[in-house]
Scaffold this motif. Sequence first.
Motif, mmCIF file in Angstrom:
data_model
loop_
_atom_site.group_PDB
_atom_site.id
_atom_site.type_symbol
_atom_site.label_atom_id
_atom_site.label_comp_id
_atom_site.label_asym_id
_atom_site.label_seq_id
_atom_site.Cartn_x
_atom_site.Cartn_y
_atom_site.Cartn_z
ATOM 1 N N TYR A 293 -12.202 -9.684 -9.916
ATOM 2 C CA TYR A 293 -11.466 -8.421 -10.026
ATOM 3 C C TYR A 293 -10.137 -8.634 -10.756
ATOM 4 N N SER A 294 -9.445 -9.707 -10.419
ATOM 5 C CA SER A 294 -8.160 -9.994 -11.066
ATOM 6 C C SER A 294 -8.347 -10.237 -12.560
ATOM 7 N N TYR A 295 -9.391 -10.977 -12.894
ATOM 8 C CA TYR A 295 -9.681 -11.236 -14.311
ATOM 9 C C TYR A 295 -9.967 -9.931 -15.058
ATOM 10 N N LEU A 296 -10.798 -9.085 -14.472
ATOM 11 C CA LEU A 296 -11.151 -7.823 -15.126
ATOM 12 C C LEU A 296 -9.951 -6.895 -15.251
ATOM 13 N N ASN A 297 -9.061 -6.959 -14.296
ATOM 14 C CA ASN A 297 -7.858 -6.127 -14.347
ATOM 15 C C ASN A 297 -7.025 -6.472 -15.585
ATOM 16 N N LYS A 298 -6.908 -7.774 -15.863
ATOM 17 C CA LYS A 298 -6.198 -8.211 -17.071
ATOM 18 C C LYS A 298 -7.012 -7.882 -18.322
ATOM 19 N N PHE A 299 -8.311 -8.070 -18.221
ATOM 20 C CA PHE A 299 -9.208 -7.804 -19.345
ATOM 21 C C PHE A 299 -9.146 -6.332 -19.747
ATOM 22 N N PHE A 300 -9.101 -5.461 -18.774
ATOM 23 C CA PHE A 300 -9.086 -4.021 -19.023
ATOM 24 C C PHE A 300 -7.839 -3.603 -19.800
ATOM 25 N N ASP A 301 -6.716 -4.207 -19.469
ATOM 26 C CA ASP A 301 -5.447 -3.816 -20.083
ATOM 27 C C ASP A 301 -5.130 -4.563 -21.366
ATOM 28 N N MET B 256 -8.398 -9.640 -25.478
ATOM 29 C CA MET B 256 -9.357 -10.515 -24.803
ATOM 30 C C MET B 256 -10.798 -10.091 -25.078
ATOM 31 N N TRP B 257 -10.976 -8.913 -25.635
ATOM 32 C CA TRP B 257 -12.322 -8.386 -25.819
ATOM 33 C C TRP B 257 -12.989 -9.027 -27.035
ATOM 34 N N PRO B 258 -14.260 -9.361 -26.933
ATOM 35 C CA PRO B 258 -14.982 -9.825 -28.121
ATOM 36 C C PRO B 258 -14.920 -8.764 -29.218
ATOM 37 N N ARG B 259 -14.732 -9.193 -30.431
ATOM 38 C CA ARG B 259 -14.546 -8.254 -31.539
ATOM 39 C C ARG B 259 -15.712 -7.278 -31.661
ATOM 40 N N THR B 260 -16.932 -7.786 -31.473
ATOM 41 C CA THR B 260 -18.108 -6.926 -31.638
ATOM 42 C C THR B 260 -18.297 -5.950 -30.478
ATOM 43 N N LYS C 194 -6.906 2.482 -28.245
ATOM 44 C CA LYS C 194 -7.554 2.441 -29.554
ATOM 45 C C LYS C 194 -9.048 2.164 -29.426
ATOM 46 N N TYR C 195 -9.417 1.390 -28.387
ATOM 47 C CA TYR C 195 -10.805 0.960 -28.262
ATOM 48 C C TYR C 195 -11.325 1.176 -26.838
ATOM 49 N N ASP C 196 -12.627 1.281 -26.765
ATOM 50 C CA ASP C 196 -13.344 1.157 -25.499
ATOM 51 C C ASP C 196 -14.149 -0.133 -25.544
ATOM 52 N N ASN C 197 -14.350 -0.724 -24.391
ATOM 53 C CA ASN C 197 -15.163 -1.934 -24.317
ATOM 54 C C ASN C 197 -16.636 -1.548 -24.195
ATOM 55 N N ASP C 198 -17.450 -2.023 -25.123
ATOM 56 C CA ASP C 198 -18.883 -1.721 -25.092
ATOM 57 C C ASP C 198 -19.579 -2.704 -24.147
ATOM 58 N N TYR C 199 -19.694 -2.291 -22.895
ATOM 59 C CA TYR C 199 -20.283 -3.179 -21.887
ATOM 60 C C TYR C 199 -21.808 -3.161 -21.907
ATOM 61 N N THR D 254 -24.768 -9.832 -24.926
ATOM 62 C CA THR D 254 -24.204 -11.177 -24.809
ATOM 63 C C THR D 254 -22.687 -11.118 -24.663
ATOM 64 N N ASN D 255 -22.142 -12.190 -24.115
ATOM 65 C CA ASN D 255 -20.693 -12.382 -23.998
ATOM 66 C C ASN D 255 -19.987 -11.185 -23.376
ATOM 67 N N LEU D 256 -20.574 -10.638 -22.332
ATOM 68 C CA LEU D 256 -19.951 -9.506 -21.655
ATOM 69 C C LEU D 256 -18.625 -9.925 -21.035
ATOM 70 N N PHE D 257 -17.611 -9.108 -21.259
ATOM 71 C CA PHE D 257 -16.279 -9.313 -20.676
ATOM 72 C C PHE D 257 -15.688 -10.680 -21.051
ATOM 73 N N GLY D 258 -16.098 -11.192 -22.200
ATOM 74 C CA GLY D 258 -15.560 -12.471 -22.663
ATOM 75 C C GLY D 258 -15.967 -13.651 -21.804
ATOM 76 N N ILE D 259 -17.121 -13.543 -21.152
ATOM 77 C CA ILE D 259 -17.527 -14.593 -20.217
ATOM 78 C C ILE D 259 -17.814 -15.920 -20.911
ATOM 79 N N ASP D 260 -18.177 -15.871 -22.201
ATOM 80 C CA ASP D 260 -18.472 -17.119 -22.909
ATOM 81 C C ASP D 260 -17.228 -17.982 -23.088
#
Length: 247
Positions: free
Chosen positions: A154-162, A166-170, A181-186, A190-196
């Motif tokens: 949850y803490s990681y996603l909180n930072k990821f959201f803001d 941190m979001w993969p370019r694609t 400016k962007y929404d995260n395409d979940y 692959t590589n959801l939420f920058g997990i890679d």
Amino acid sequence: MLTIEEYIEKRKQEDKLNEFDLDKRLENIKSCIDYIFEYYNNYLDISEIDQKTILNNERLNKYRKQLSKYSDNIKDWLVDTYDKHGNCMNKIIGNILDENELFLAMSTDGEFRSISYEYYSGLIKKYPFLSGKITAWLEDTMEKYGVNIEAFVYSYLNKFFDNDDMWPRTHKKRVENSYRKYDNDYTKKTNLFGIDLLYPKISSKPYIKGKKQYIEILMMYFWLKEFEGDNGYWDKYLEMIFSKDKD
């Protein structure tokens, strides 16, 4: 079930033992003693197991006949749970739903998902066998290492959201009429939420190694539940995960 006399007679016939053959007296005595041991050590135990199997199958078939309104997959799960734990989960869950005076007025997927989340957390506390591998992993990690994986995710996603850096370019979807400016395409595969990038940093931990898929599932759960809203995607995501496991 045969009596001991009947069993010995049966074994004598199978071995063609002739008790009147004095030349084989010692051999026959040994054979008869072996028959007695076989009867008590093997035959009775096997017969008892067979009897229990028959009775248990009758019990399970009787229960299955009560589940005609459910799909085959649900029937199999209910019968398997009843066989292993003795709980009729259809009745247990049905009783819980009966206590909710609003349940019969519910009609949307969102309402059903919401009530599922609510009741599931209570059910797994009372019936621990309902908790899956992920729940067991979370609990074991907390117990053995004192690490709260859910809090970490949850803490990681909180930072990821803001922080869209941190979001993969694609995975960035440009949006208009929004404060971002962007929404995260979940929905990417692959590589959801920058997990890679995240996973190699923590994979040396004994409670993390080999659990990349579990972490991704937790991420998706929290993202949909706490950050974005489900929009019906959770079920689709789980179907993809389960079909991947079968492959």
